[in-house]
Design a protein around this motif. Structure first.
Motif, PDB file in Angstrom:
ATOM      1  N   ALA A  79       0.833  -1.209   0.000  1.00  0.00           N
ATOM      2  CA  ALA A  79       0.000   0.000   0.000  1.00  0.00           C
ATOM      3  C   ALA A  79       0.865   1.256   0.000  1.00  0.00           C
ATOM      4  CB  ALA A  79      -0.932   0.025   1.205  1.00  0.00           C
ATOM      5  N   TYR A  80       0.331   2.289  -0.620  1.00  0.00           N
ATOM      6  CA  TYR A  80       0.957   3.613  -0.613  1.00  0.00           C
ATOM      7  C   TYR A  80      -0.122   4.660  -0.396  1.00  0.00           C
ATOM      8  CZ  TYR A  80       3.165   7.915  -2.264  1.00  0.00           C
ATOM      9  OH  TYR A  80       3.631   9.204  -2.353  1.00  0.00           O
ATOM     10  N   ILE A  81       0.118   5.582   0.522  1.00  0.00           N
ATOM     11  CA  ILE A  81      -0.800   6.691   0.790  1.00  0.00           C
ATOM     12  C   ILE A  81      -0.272   7.913   0.041  1.00  0.00           C
ATOM     13  CG2 ILE A  81      -1.827   8.159   2.565  1.00  0.00           C
ATOM     14  CD1 ILE A  81      -1.373   5.856   4.556  1.00  0.00           C
ATOM     15  N   HIS A  82      -1.088   8.483  -0.827  1.00  0.00           N
ATOM     16  CA  HIS A  82      -0.659   9.605  -1.668  1.00  0.00           C
ATOM     17  C   HIS A  82      -0.064  10.734  -0.820  1.00  0.00           C
ATOM     18  CE1 HIS A  82      -3.606   8.449  -5.151  1.00  0.00           C
ATOM     19  NE2 HIS A  82      -2.744   7.490  -4.867  1.00  0.00           N
ATOM     20  N   GLY A  83       1.053  11.251  -1.303  1.00  0.00           N
ATOM     21  CA  GLY A  83       1.695  12.363  -0.630  1.00  0.00           C
ATOM     22  C   GLY A  83       2.724  11.962   0.400  1.00  0.00           C
ATOM     23  N   ARG A  84       2.779  10.689   0.750  1.00  0.00           N
ATOM     24  CA  ARG A  84       3.749  10.226   1.743  1.00  0.00           C
ATOM     25  C   ARG A  84       5.086   9.926   1.066  1.00  0.00           C
ATOM     26  NH1 ARG A  84       0.847   8.217   6.325  1.00  0.00           N
ATOM     27  NH2 ARG A  84      -1.024   9.513   6.497  1.00  0.00           N
ATOM     28  N   ASP A  85       6.172   9.974   1.840  1.00  0.00           N
ATOM     29  CA  ASP A  85       7.486   9.687   1.269  1.00  0.00           C
ATOM     30  C   ASP A  85       7.916   8.247   1.500  1.00  0.00           C
ATOM     31  OD1 ASP A  85       7.923   9.806   3.975  1.00  0.00           O
ATOM     32  OD2 ASP A  85       9.345  11.474   3.920  1.00  0.00           O
ATOM     33  N   VAL A  86       6.981   7.408   1.964  1.00  0.00           N
ATOM     34  CA  VAL A  86       7.268   5.984   2.153  1.00  0.00           C
ATOM     35  C   VAL A  86       6.074   5.169   1.684  1.00  0.00           C
ATOM     36  CG1 VAL A  86       8.782   6.396   4.141  1.00  0.00           C
ATOM     37  CG2 VAL A  86       6.348   5.930   4.518  1.00  0.00           C
ATOM     38  N   TYR A  87       6.318   3.907   1.380  1.00  0.00           N
ATOM     39  CA  TYR A  87       5.231   2.964   1.169  1.00  0.00           C
ATOM     40  C   TYR A  87       5.587   1.668   1.877  1.00  0.00           C
ATOM     41  CZ  TYR A  87       7.959   0.738  -2.622  1.00  0.00           C
ATOM     42  OH  TYR A  87       8.921   0.103  -3.361  1.00  0.00           O
ATOM     43  N   ALA A  88       4.623   0.759   2.016  1.00  0.00           N
ATOM     44  CA  ALA A  88       4.841  -0.439   2.824  1.00  0.00           C
ATOM     45  C   ALA A  88       4.326  -1.681   2.115  1.00  0.00           C
ATOM     46  CB  ALA A  88       4.158  -0.303   4.181  1.00  0.00           C
ATOM     47  N   THR A  89       4.974  -2.792   2.410  1.00  0.00           N
ATOM     48  CA  THR A  89       4.515  -4.096   1.953  1.00  0.00           C
ATOM     49  C   THR A  89       4.528  -5.045   3.143  1.00  0.00           C
ATOM     50  OG1 THR A  89       5.496  -3.745  -0.228  1.00  0.00           O
ATOM     51  CG2 THR A  89       4.868  -6.000   0.348  1.00  0.00           C
ATOM     52  N   LYS A  90       3.378  -5.637   3.419  1.00  0.00           N
ATOM     53  CA  LYS A  90       3.310  -6.593   4.526  1.00  0.00           C
ATOM     54  C   LYS A  90       3.253  -8.015   3.986  1.00  0.00           C
ATOM     55  CE  LYS A  90      -0.384  -7.265   7.220  1.00  0.00           C
ATOM     56  NZ  LYS A  90      -1.380  -7.010   8.271  1.00  0.00           N
ATOM     57  N   LEU A  91       4.045  -8.881   4.580  1.00  0.00           N
ATOM     58  CA  LEU A  91       4.009 -10.312   4.297  1.00  0.00           C
ATOM     59  C   LEU A  91       3.415 -10.982   5.527  1.00  0.00           C
ATOM     60  CD1 LEU A  91       7.614 -10.666   2.820  1.00  0.00           C
ATOM     61  CD2 LEU A  91       5.488 -10.258   1.576  1.00  0.00           C
ATOM     62  N   ALA A  92       2.230 -11.550   5.374  1.00  0.00           N
ATOM     63  CA  ALA A  92       1.513 -12.098   6.531  1.00  0.00           C
ATOM     64  C   ALA A  92       1.217 -13.577   6.343  1.00  0.00           C
ATOM     65  CB  ALA A  92       0.200 -11.335   6.745  1.00  0.00           C
ATOM     66  N   ALA A  93       1.027 -14.262   7.450  1.00  0.00           N
ATOM     67  CA  ALA A  93       0.662 -15.673   7.428  1.00  0.00           C
ATOM     68  C   ALA A  93      -0.310 -15.950   8.561  1.00  0.00           C
ATOM     69  CB  ALA A  93       1.907 -16.552   7.577  1.00  0.00           C
ATOM     70  N   VAL A  94      -1.339 -16.726   8.267  1.00  0.00           N
ATOM     71  CA  VAL A  94      -2.335 -17.101   9.268  1.00  0.00           C
ATOM     72  C   VAL A  94      -2.327 -18.627   9.382  1.00  0.00           C
ATOM     73  CG1 VAL A  94      -4.740 -16.952   9.991  1.00  0.00           C
ATOM     74  CG2 VAL A  94      -3.731 -15.109   8.632  1.00  0.00           C
ATOM     75  N   HIS A  95      -1.950 -19.122  10.560  1.00  0.00           N
ATOM     76  CA  HIS A  95      -1.865 -20.562  10.805  1.00  0.00           C
ATOM     77  C   HIS A  95      -2.697 -20.901  12.046  1.00  0.00           C
ATOM     78  CE1 HIS A  95       1.418 -20.293   7.965  1.00  0.00           C
ATOM     79  NE2 HIS A  95       1.569 -21.610   7.985  1.00  0.00           N
ATOM     80  N   PRO A  96      -3.965 -21.268  11.864  1.00  0.00           N
ATOM     81  CA  PRO A  96      -4.835 -21.561  13.007  1.00  0.00           C
ATOM     82  C   PRO A  96      -4.287 -22.655  13.919  1.00  0.00           C
ATOM     83  CG  PRO A  96      -6.125 -21.334  11.002  1.00  0.00           C
ATOM     84  CD  PRO A  96      -4.695 -21.345  10.583  1.00  0.00           C
ATOM     85  N   GLY A  97      -3.554 -23.624  13.368  1.00  0.00           N
ATOM     86  CA  GLY A  97      -3.030 -24.707  14.180  1.00  0.00           C
ATOM     87  C   GLY A  97      -1.936 -24.292  15.136  1.00  0.00           C
ATOM     88  N   ASN A  98      -1.440 -23.071  15.016  1.00  0.00           N
ATOM     89  CA  ASN A  98      -0.387 -22.611  15.914  1.00  0.00           C
ATOM     90  C   ASN A  98      -0.833 -22.547  17.359  1.00  0.00           C
ATOM     91  OD1 ASN A  98       1.388 -22.366  13.807  1.00  0.00           O
ATOM     92  ND2 ASN A  98       1.646 -20.154  13.957  1.00  0.00           N
ATOM     93  N   VAL A  99      -2.132 -22.413  17.573  1.00  0.00           N
ATOM     94  CA  VAL A  99      -2.655 -22.318  18.939  1.00  0.00           C
ATOM     95  C   VAL A  99      -2.222 -23.527  19.752  1.00  0.00           C
ATOM     96  CG1 VAL A  99      -4.738 -22.251  20.347  1.00  0.00           C
ATOM     97  CG2 VAL A  99      -4.607 -20.894  18.251  1.00  0.00           C
ATOM     98  N   ALA A 100      -2.269 -24.707  19.150  1.00  0.00           N
ATOM     99  CA  ALA A 100      -1.909 -25.939  19.856  1.00  0.00           C
ATOM    100  C   ALA A 100      -0.427 -25.977  20.214  1.00  0.00           C
ATOM    101  CB  ALA A 100      -2.273 -27.147  18.999  1.00  0.00           C
ATOM    102  N   GLN A 101       0.373 -25.161  19.527  1.00  0.00           N
ATOM    103  CA  GLN A 101       1.804 -25.119  19.797  1.00  0.00           C
ATOM    104  C   GLN A 101       2.192 -23.890  20.603  1.00  0.00           C
ATOM    105  OE1 GLN A 101       4.264 -26.162  16.248  1.00  0.00           O
ATOM    106  NE2 GLN A 101       2.304 -26.132  15.140  1.00  0.00           N
ATOM    107  N   CYS A 102       1.197 -23.189  21.132  1.00  0.00           N
ATOM    108  CA  CYS A 102       1.426 -21.956  21.902  1.00  0.00           C
ATOM    109  C   CYS A 102       2.166 -20.909  21.072  1.00  0.00           C
ATOM    110  CB  CYS A 102       2.184 -22.253  23.195  1.00  0.00           C
ATOM    111  SG  CYS A 102       1.293 -23.337  24.324  1.00  0.00           S
TER     112      CYS A 102
END
Length: 339
Positions: A79-102
């Motif tokens: 994403a980039y917000i117009h007029g800003r001097d930076v932009y960002a990229t997020k790399l995300a992961a959703v693993h529901p089974g992680n709950v069992a591994q704390c």
């Protein structure tokens, strides 16, 4: 040089009261179309390790597609917000089974890039950024659309359930919090919230979580509705932040039948999730949440049931990451490394 902002550094910098106006301003820019927010691809990742241990793949490789199941979902969110001097990229992961591994269900990293040169500026812990900016959605929704004091019912007992509660407590006067989850984690969640000074208790049924609440938050990975819409009392605000695919559903059709309006952080994406598909609504029935912050929409009567649906927006990640990066530079914290 790239500045590394770890989870500990970010938690030391983060202030929800400071972040609320940052997130609100980002919503307004998004609503006005003053952002670049490409479609976010999401795809299954990982295989069922149990099938590998049992030798299913080795003995019959052809059966792999039938026996293996993904362990998680990966997402890429620029994403980039117009007029800003930076932009960002997020790399995300959703693993529901992680709950069992704390382990946390959601893990992410955010890369902040100089918009004028394309040079990398910072790598930030995106898990905390995701939790905090999503929490702010609930906090802002409660501030604008609910009435103090807040009697909060929370579905889910994981990281996001806690951040939603923290943010709503930071934005509003909370009288009580009742936490429900089908697992015993509800007791730990309530205890942790009490340690933070929030009066919370664990309850043993969805009915007890909804009864008497004027704000209900759902922060789960459920594929089935987590409570019956008929249970909602007049005037309740429902904030649903868990579902993000067509297979996931936290709210039933009755909830939407009773709702006077349904707000969405990203209407075109919210229209595709299980909640909305099961309700019979379409994108045209969803009110952009940014309209609330512009003063163009909101609560019109005390007895209205309102719903806010959130799937998350990379625009909020970009705004939050910039806020944290600039604060880190001011305080000279984080670690600078060369690539």
């Amino acid at each position: 040089m790239v500045r590394i902002l770890s989870v500990d550094v970010i938690r030391g910098l983060l202030s929800l009261s400071e972040l609320f106006p940052v997130v609100e301003a980002a919503f307004v820019k998004q609503g006005r179309g003053e952002v670049e927010r490409p479609p976010r691809p999401h795809f299954p990742v990982g295989i069922d390790v149990d099938s590998v241990r049992n030798g299913i793949n080795e003995s019959n490789p052809a059966s792999e597609s039938e026996t293996d199941s993904p362990l998680g979902t990966a997402l890429t969110m620029p994403a980039y917000i117009h007029g800003r001097d930076v932009y960002a990229t997020k790399l995300a992961a959703v693993h529901p089974g992680n709950v069992a591994q704390c382990l946390p269900t959601v893990n992410a990293q955010v890369v902040l890039t100089d918009a004028t040169t394309g040079l990398p500026l910072s790598l930030l812990d995106g898990t905390t950024i995701t939790s905090a900016r999503t929490g702010c959605i609930g906090g802002l929704a409660a501030e604008y659309l609910a009435s103090d004091p807040i009697r909060l019912g929370v579905f889910g007992a994981g990281t996001q359930a806690r951040w939603q509660t923290r943010a709503i407590a930071a934005a509003c006067d909370i009288e009580s919090v009742r936490v429900y989850s089908p697992s015993d984690s509800r007791e730990e969640c309530a205890a942790d919230l009490r340690d933070e000074g929030i009066h919370a208790e664990a309850v043993e049924s969805p009915e007890k979580a909804v009864s008497g609440s004027n704000v209900v938050v759902t922060a789960t990975t459920s594929d089935d509705p987590v409570f019956a819409g008929e249970l909602l009392e007049s005037g309740t605000l429902v904030v649903a932040v868990g579902a993000y695919t067509a297979e996931m559903q936290e709210l039933d059709a009755r909830t939407f039948e009773r709702a006077a309006r349904v707000f969405a952080d990203v209407p075109e994406e919210v229209a595709d999730i299980g909640d909305i598909q099961a309700s019979g609504l379409s994108e045209s029935d969803l009110v952009p949440l940014s309209d609330v912050f512009e003063g163009d929409a909101g609560r019109e009567a005390d007895d209205e049931i309102l719903v806010v649906e959130s799937v998350g927006s990379a625009v909020l990640d970009a705004a939050t990451a910039q806020y944290l990066y600039e604060k880190a530079k001011e305080r000279n914290v984080g670690e600078d490394v060369g690539l």
